[in-house]
Write a protein that holds these residues in place. Structure first.
Motif, PDB file in Angstrom:
ATOM      1  N   SER A 125      11.706 -55.312 -77.299  1.00 21.65           N
ATOM      2  CA  SER A 125      10.874 -53.380 -77.363  1.00 21.65           C
ATOM      3  C   SER A 125      12.279 -52.774 -77.712  1.00 21.65           C
ATOM      4  N   SER A 126      11.976 -51.633 -77.818  1.00 11.73           N
ATOM      5  CA  SER A 126      13.567 -50.271 -78.521  1.00 11.73           C
ATOM      6  C   SER A 126      14.073 -50.774 -77.630  1.00 11.73           C
ATOM      7  N   ASP A 127      14.084 -50.453 -76.373  1.00 13.80           N
ATOM      8  CA  ASP A 127      14.848 -50.557 -75.290  1.00 13.80           C
ATOM      9  C   ASP A 127      16.135 -51.505 -74.949  1.00 13.80           C
ATOM     10  N   GLY A 128      15.053 -52.770 -75.807  1.00 14.00           N
ATOM     11  CA  GLY A 128      16.128 -53.956 -75.823  1.00 14.00           C
ATOM     12  C   GLY A 128      16.478 -53.709 -76.579  1.00 14.00           C
ATOM     13  N   VAL A 172      17.618 -51.160 -78.397  1.00  8.45           N
ATOM     14  CA  VAL A 172      18.874 -50.221 -78.659  1.00  8.45           C
ATOM     15  C   VAL A 172      19.892 -51.260 -77.910  1.00  8.45           C
ATOM     16  N   SER A 173      19.244 -52.234 -76.221  1.00  9.57           N
ATOM     17  CA  SER A 173      20.846 -51.989 -75.544  1.00  9.57           C
ATOM     18  C   SER A 173      21.596 -53.604 -76.305  1.00  9.57           C
ATOM     19  N   ALA A 227      23.024 -57.428 -72.058  1.00  4.05           N
ATOM     20  CA  ALA A 227      21.929 -57.384 -73.050  1.00  4.05           C
ATOM     21  C   ALA A 227      21.036 -58.422 -72.784  1.00  4.05           C
ATOM     22  N   TYR A 260      12.825 -57.586 -84.519  1.00  2.78           N
ATOM     23  CA  TYR A 260      12.388 -55.998 -84.502  1.00  2.78           C
ATOM     24  C   TYR A 260      13.509 -55.575 -85.656  1.00  2.78           C
TER      25      TYR A 260
END
Length: 111
Positions: A2-5, A7-8, A59, A86
């Motif tokens: 995911s985008s959040d993953g 970013v983390s 993370a 990604y």
């Protein structure tokens, strides 16, 4: 991923010591390294190393396993590959000219 993953993971790697730790673990292979060996190889105090390993673990980039009295850390290759995938999933807008394993070409290949 995911985008959040993403970013983390990128945020965890966006610090010099954590990036060095992660690169060392990638080089070490699936067997990983004990925390003491990481600290020694990189010249990091144990307290700092513990913080950086915690950030990488949170993370999802490293695994932690207790082996006897030692904590052994290893890179999570699946997470690393998911992050790279990604970042590259729309490489060259899906064109056949992108090499799947090599990355986006910055310039067209000359004939």
């Amino acid at each position: 991923m995911s985008s959040d993953g993403a970013v983390s993971a990128l945020a965890a790697l966006a610090q010099g010591h954590r990036l060095a730790v992660y690169r060392l673990l990638v080089q070490a292979g699936p067997a990983g390294l004990p925390a003491g060996a990481i600290a020694e190889a990189l010249g990091l105090p144990n307290s700092s190393l513990s913080f950086h390993l915690g950030q990488l673990n949170q993370a999802g980039l490293v695994h932690q396993e207790r082996q006897g009295r030692s904590l052994v850390y290893s890179a999570d290759y699946g997470a690393m590959n998911a992050l790279v995938g990604y970042l590259m999933e729309n490489c060259c807008r899906g064109s056949e000219s992108c090499a799947p394993a090599g990355g986006c070409a910055s310039e067209p290949a000359s004939a």
